[in-house]
Enzyme design. Structure first.
Site, PDB file in Angstrom:
ATOM      1  N   HIS A 434       0.840  -1.202   0.000  1.00  0.00           N
ATOM      2  CA  HIS A 434       0.000   0.000   0.000  1.00  0.00           C
ATOM      3  C   HIS A 434       0.876   1.254   0.000  1.00  0.00           C
ATOM      4  O   HIS A 434       0.593   2.225  -0.695  1.00  0.00           O
ATOM      5  CB  HIS A 434      -0.896   0.017   1.236  1.00  0.00           C
ATOM      6  CG  HIS A 434      -2.050  -0.945   1.160  1.00  0.00           C
ATOM      7  ND1 HIS A 434      -2.905  -0.997   0.081  1.00  0.00           N
ATOM      8  CD2 HIS A 434      -2.486  -1.888   2.019  1.00  0.00           C
ATOM      9  CE1 HIS A 434      -3.819  -1.924   0.301  1.00  0.00           C
ATOM     10  NE2 HIS A 434      -3.582  -2.496   1.469  1.00  0.00           N
ATOM     11  N   GLU A 713       9.797  40.227 -28.257  1.00  0.00           N
ATOM     12  CA  GLU A 713       8.771  39.752 -27.329  1.00  0.00           C
ATOM     13  C   GLU A 713       7.409  40.339 -27.621  1.00  0.00           C
ATOM     14  O   GLU A 713       6.418  39.915 -27.045  1.00  0.00           O
ATOM     15  CB  GLU A 713       9.144  40.151 -25.889  1.00  0.00           C
ATOM     16  CG  GLU A 713      10.434  39.539 -25.413  1.00  0.00           C
ATOM     17  CD  GLU A 713      10.998  40.312 -24.242  1.00  0.00           C
ATOM     18  OE1 GLU A 713      10.731  39.922 -23.100  1.00  0.00           O
ATOM     19  OE2 GLU A 713      11.697  41.318 -24.477  1.00  0.00           O
ATOM     20  N   GLY A 734      11.632  35.913 -27.296  1.00  0.00           N
ATOM     21  CA  GLY A 734      11.148  35.540 -25.972  1.00  0.00           C
ATOM     22  C   GLY A 734       9.728  35.037 -26.153  1.00  0.00           C
ATOM     23  O   GLY A 734       8.775  35.809 -26.129  1.00  0.00           O
ATOM     24  N   ASN A 736       7.709  33.341 -24.428  1.00  0.00           N
ATOM     25  CA  ASN A 736       6.713  33.405 -23.348  1.00  0.00           C
ATOM     26  C   ASN A 736       5.941  34.710 -23.446  1.00  0.00           C
ATOM     27  O   ASN A 736       4.707  34.726 -23.477  1.00  0.00           O
ATOM     28  CB  ASN A 736       7.392  33.317 -21.979  1.00  0.00           C
ATOM     29  CG  ASN A 736       8.155  32.022 -21.811  1.00  0.00           C
ATOM     30  OD1 ASN A 736       7.911  31.057 -22.539  1.00  0.00           O
ATOM     31  ND2 ASN A 736       9.074  32.005 -20.876  1.00  0.00           N
ATOM     32  N   CYS A 800      14.540  31.887 -26.900  1.00  0.00           N
ATOM     33  CA  CYS A 800      14.982  31.638 -25.532  1.00  0.00           C
ATOM     34  C   CYS A 800      13.814  31.470 -24.563  1.00  0.00           C
ATOM     35  O   CYS A 800      13.994  31.533 -23.370  1.00  0.00           O
ATOM     36  CB  CYS A 800      15.924  32.743 -25.056  1.00  0.00           C
ATOM     37  SG  CYS A 800      15.161  34.374 -24.974  1.00  0.00           S
TER      38      CYS A 800
END
Lengths: 861, 210
Positions: A434, A713, A734, A736, A800
């Site tokens: 378990h 970006e 970039g 993101n 990146c």
């Protein structure tokens, strides 16, 4: 092999194992099992004697006359007979579908048993209860599936009769009382009824559900197979399964378990014994697996049977899910043996498997005291304090103290502690305890069955091997090796094995994209270089301004006049120079892209109550507070309003470069300006940087070689990449921020509240922050790359964002014509492999000509 | 072995509190706000740690005492026989949960192989058939145990409806979680320790093996 291969019944084909091929039959008729046995016979490997009733005629076996013919043929193939006094034969009925399938009717193993034949078989096995278990399982399956005895009554009889002999007699009696007919003694009649039961089971709701779960057509037929079950003495007979590779090391070595006795169903109970302890030795098994590995070009998986220490194969197939270590080592071995080319080897290992190989592990330096070794029950590694109760584990975790829960047994009361602890060690229980199940479910490292460990919860002591530790002492656990060490051991990603290094080297030969890493500190950079990064594609300088230095940078930002600002900047410069120096040493002569400060201003401002007793500070902070800091005065914008900031950073960077250059290290500096959306912003920043370089050259006589470039970006920066290229020697996407701004998503908000719903409802295929959005963000990248290269053909272009380490995103990025991708250090090996696979797959779809016309650049930066 | 209950009960509790405490010991913990357990916390029978409420050692002893079937009683004998039938199935269930989490070679099951997953799910049917039969008979002796049939069935239904966590996830009413409760309740009824339980299971499994 006997020559008795002709069907005794015209029109009902009975195909001995190995004869399907010459009859021109394929998997549609022979089933996967018939196909496997065919190829085993053709490879000259030892197999169990048997025959196939093809899928289209499987129903014929329910006819007793046909079954009798099949039993006769099987006797001839095995040179044994049912009911003969010395070593009589039993018959096993197995089903298989044209494709690999789960939920097939379970095998019936004890056909041919009756009260007359039992004594001779009991004598041969030497353990009557084993035979009765098999026998009663056979009667049970036929009673339920072919004689119409209600399942509930059968279950009741089974439950009431734990003794297998009594159970058998009760079942036989029940067939006589409740069945459509008594259980027959005649082997042919038993076979015909077993076939009826198996076909009924395949048609049952349970069979239908299994087919649906695997998306198999409802009408998928099954082939039936009869095997000669040769009975031998218990101690030298058994059955088991093995793969050709050790899952941990990946080395070629039969790896699996066997069980003594007679195989009575697909899933034997109990842990079994390792195949290395096979009676008669594992040499034959080893040889068979070696043959099969080269035949399949894959890890081989076999089922086998032993009788009197003699090996006979029951099944063989490529093993679909080899462990990452096995997949890598197999690929390298097959290339070494000239059975596979390097490109195929590179494609044969999934990037995720490489990630799994770089699992966290204890960083052992030798000499760490081993406390105890147990079973590797759940992977991962952790150091923490010995904790002997669930309650204490919860308490420690609440205090932020890493806890290792050490237990003798697991009850439900231990679950909260198990979830709170950083790792679990149990003295009892196995891999299926378990505790192990819960630890794996919760993703906690666990070592189970460390039976040498003595735990005394009352005295608060644990001891093993003469070493005693007290509750609260630190131990370290590696759930992948099963080792527990006394004392703290650092946890870090595993280093690539020698085989993985070789494979990644081949990947490097096949990829076009360069791979760099995002690293902010010397330690991260060193780890990235160790994992094969060709440089640092993103060094964020924000961390240089946090912690103890925060008050200084606060002074810069909140400065009311130039003098005040300058004073604060000087104070910062020395600290930054030391940071850069360490980083540059770790990077060596490779490229290093330093992104100048890009943090939203609020990260540097005092929060309420933090320095709030200073009225002036509070008022100034309030004046600078932004409604949307992510879109406010950050990146190059802050540098424009605080003109001393970037020159100070660049000054520190250049000074550090001169320091390490004196040591003989010459990193290729790239100065990157963040959050540009207006080409003039970049021009302004570039001028400032150039002024610093000129100043340094004047003061020191050193011309710092550096390149200037910008992050891309914002959508505007992407669209104006051609104009940016006039000022930039490199661009780095970039992704993101570019994803946030392309969608208008605030990542912090949508990731927790929106994306799961969007994915669930099919609005998005996956989170665009995890997997690059090819249609939108990818299109912006393509436009930007085209325009930038038109303006400056030799411009270096990279990515990146986190996408640089995601294999699916890398596949989208490969055809765009980037120079490199940059990802977190631990993803570097994944990116190296994924970039090679993306290139190879693209080449395969574009064809050989396109491949030949592509230019693969020598270096990348 | 837990301590036998003594005649002087230091914790006078009403039926509702006893039921709540028994439930807490069987479950091992409760997550989230549990105002109904405040009294138990005050009585020193439960501990509230952040979002989790757990029984104390004295609570486990107490519940062990009042749950235990009287020695020599016919109920106890019948439940013992069924408990012996339960143990090999228990072993099988843990093996299946393990098969769901990791492949036969020890690698984590990434659930990328529909055939493998369907095969594990299919085998849960065998375990489920066996356990429902055992529960039905257990419920003849201890009616409260009947609820586990429904709870286990609900976990399988949830799985078949697409909830892939319904087999082994630790924090939900997964098949494994419900099963652990049933197991714990059997141990309480018989006053068997985990160590004895493990030894007996090994014996019964190895006897049935081969």
């Amino acid at each position: 092999m006997s020559t008795a291969s002709s069907a005794p019944f015209p029109g009902v084909p009975l195909i001995p194992y190995g004869h399907g091929h010459v009859r021109g039959l394929d998997a549609a008729e022979l089933g996967t099992h018939g196909m496997e046995m065919d190829s085993l016979v053709r490879l000259g490997l030892p197999t169990v004697p048997g025959l196939t009733i093809p899928a289209s005629r499987a129903g014929d076996l329910t006819d007793t006359a046909v079954a009798r013919g099949a039993v006769e043929l099987l006797s001839a193939l095995a040179s044994r007979r049912v009911g003969q006094s010395e070593r009589p034969m039993l018959i096993r009925l197995v089903a298989s579908a044209p494709v690999p399938a789960a939920g097939l009717p379970p095998m019936v193993a004890g056909l041919g048993l009756c009260l007359d034949t039992a004594p001779a078989l009991c004598a041969a096995i030497g353990r009557a209860e084993v035979l009765y278990e098999t026998w009663s399982a056979t009667v049970r399956s036929i009673a339920e599936g072919a004689l119409g005895v209600p399942a509930d009554d059968i279950d009741g009889v089974v439950l009431d009769n734990p003794d297998p002999a009594k159970r058998l007699h009760a079942l036989l009696e029940m067939c006589e009382r409740l069945g459509s007919r008594p259980y027959p003694d005649d082997p042919a009649e038993q076979v015909a009824l077993a076939a009826t039961a198996k076909l009924a089971r395949w048609r049952s709701p349970r069979g239908r559900r299994a087919r649906a779960a695997q998306s198999l057509p409802a009408g998928t037929p099954i082939a039936l197979h009869l095997q000669a079950l040769l009975i031998g003495p218990w101690a030298r007979s058994g059955h088991g399964s093995a793969t050709s590779r050790d899952p941990d090391s990946g080395a070629f070595a039969p790896s699996g378990v066997f069980h003594r006795g007679v195989r009575r169903n697909e899933s034997p109970s109990g842990p079994g014994e390792p195949v290395t302890r096979l009676p008669g030795g594992a040499d034959l098994l080893r040889a068979a697996l070696a043959t099969l590995e080269h035949h399949f070009n894959a890890v081989a998986y076999v089922g086998f049977e032993l009788r009197d220490g003699e090996l006979a194969l029951l099944s063989a197939a490529p093993y679909d899910h080899p462990s990452p270590a096995a997949a890598v080592r197999l690929a390298v071995d097959l290339v070494a043996a000239d059975t596979m080319d390097r490109a195929t080897a590179v494609l044969s290992v999934a990037p995720q498997q490489v990630q799994a190989l770089l699992h966290p592990q204890l960083r052992l330096r030798g000499g760490e005291p081993l406390l105890v070794r147990g079973l590797a029950a759940s992977p991962g590694a952790a150091s923490g304090r010995i904790t002997l109760s669930s309650v204490d584990a919860v308490e420690r975790a609440a205090d932020g103290v890493p806890a290792i829960l050490v237990m003798t047994e697991t009850t439900p009361a231990d679950v909260p502690g198990l979830l709170a602890a950083d790792a679990v060690v149990t003295t009892g229980g196995g891999l299926a305890s378990h505790a192990a199940v819960v630890a794996r479910g919760a993703g906690r490292p666990a070592v189970c069955g460390a039976s040498a460990l003595r735990v005394d919860p009352v005295a608060g002591r644990v001891s093993a091997d003469g070493r005693e530790l007290r509750e609260g002492d630190v131990i370290s656990v590696d759930g992948r090796t099963g080792e527990v060490y006394a004392g703290a051991v650092q946890v870090r990603p595993a280093a690539p094995s020698a085989e993985l290094d070789v494979l990644l080297g081949w990947a490097d030969d096949h990829r076009r994209l360069g791979v760099r890493a995002n690293a902010d500190t010397a330690a991260d950079a060193a780890s990235a270089v160790r994992l094969g990064a060709e440089g640092i594609g993103l060094c964020r300088t924000e961390h240089q301004f946090l912690g103890a230095r925060l008050p200084l940078v606060r002074r810069v930002i909140m400065a009311e006049d130039a003098d005040d600002e300058r004073e604060a900047l000087v104070a910062l410069a020395d600290a930054q120079r030391a940071d850069f120096r360490d980083l540059l040493r770790a990077v060596g002569d490779r490229p290093l892209t330093v992104r100048l400060l890009d943090a939203p201003m609020h990260e540097f401002l005092p929060h309420d109550g933090d320095g709030g007793d200073d009225d002036w500070q509070a008022a100034r902070a309030a004046a600078l507070r932004e409604a949307n800091p992510m879109l406010g005065v950050r990146g190059v914008r802050l540098a424009v309003v605080r003109p001393g900031l970037y020159p100070a950073q660049v000054g520190a960077l250049f000074a550090a470069w001169i320091d390490v250059a004196a040591e003989g290290v010459r990193p290729a500096l790239e100065v990157m300006i963040p959050l540009v959306s207006i080409p003039r912003e970049l021009a302004l920043a570039a001028t400032d940087v150039a002024a610093v370089a000129t100043d340094v050259a004047r003061r020191t006589g050193v011309d710092i070689p550096y390149r200037i470039g910008t992050m891309v970006e914002t959508p505007r920066a992407a669209l104006l990449a051609g104009q940016l290229a006039a000022h930039a020697e490199f661009l780095s996407f970039g992704t993101n921020d570019l994803t946030q701004l392309t969608y208008g998503f605030s990542r912090d908000d949508v990731e927790s509240r929106l994306l799961a719903t969007y994915v669930e409802r099919g609005l998005l295929p996956s989170s665009p922050f995890a997997e690059l959005d090819g249609e939108g963000v990818g299109a912006l990248l393509a436009i930007a790359i085209r325009r930038a290269r038109a303006a400056r053909p030799d411009i270096t272009i990279g990515v990146c964002g986190e996408h640089g380490g995601d294999p699916a995103s890398i596949a989208l990025l490969e055809p765009l014509g980037l120079d490199y991708i940059s990802c977190s250090p631990r993803r570097v090996p994944v990116a190296r492999l994924a970039a090679a696979q993306a290139r190879l797959n693209a080449a395969a779809t574009q064809g050989e000509d396109a491949m030949a016309s592509m230019i693969i650049p020598e270096g990348l930066s | 072995m837990t301590q036998p209950a003594t005649g002087t009960d230091p914790h006078p509790l009403d039926d509702a509190a006893r039921a709540a405490l028994t439930d807490l010991v069987v479950r091992g913990m409760r997550r989230g706000p549990a105002p109904d357990l405040d009294r138990l916390v005050q009585a020193g029978l439960a501990l509230a740690k952040g979002p989790v409420t757990m029984p104390t050692a004295s609570a486990r002893t107490l519940v062990g005492g009042w749950s235990r079937l009287p020695a020599g009683s016919p109920e106890r004998e019948r439940v013992t026989v069924l408990y012996h039938a339960f143990l090999p199935v228990n072993s099988r269930l843990r093996e299946l949960c393990t098969a769901w989490q990791r492949r036969p070679d020890g690698a984590p099951n990434d659930h990328g192989d529909a055939v493998y997953d369907a095969s594990v799910r299919d085998q849960f049917d065998d375990v489920h058939t066996a356990i429902t039969q055992i529960i039905r008979r257990l419920a003849d002796q201890v009616p409260a145990l009947a609820r586990y049939r429904g709870e286990l069935g609900a976990a399988l239904d949830a799985f078949d409806a697409g909830d892939t966590t319904a087999l082994t996830a630790p924090l939900s009413d997964s098949y494994h979680t419900v099963w652990m409760r049933l197991h714990q309740e059997l141990l309480l009824l018989l006053g068997v320790s985990r160590a004895e339980d493990e030894a007996l299971e090994n014996l019964l499994v190895s006897r049935a093996g081969g």
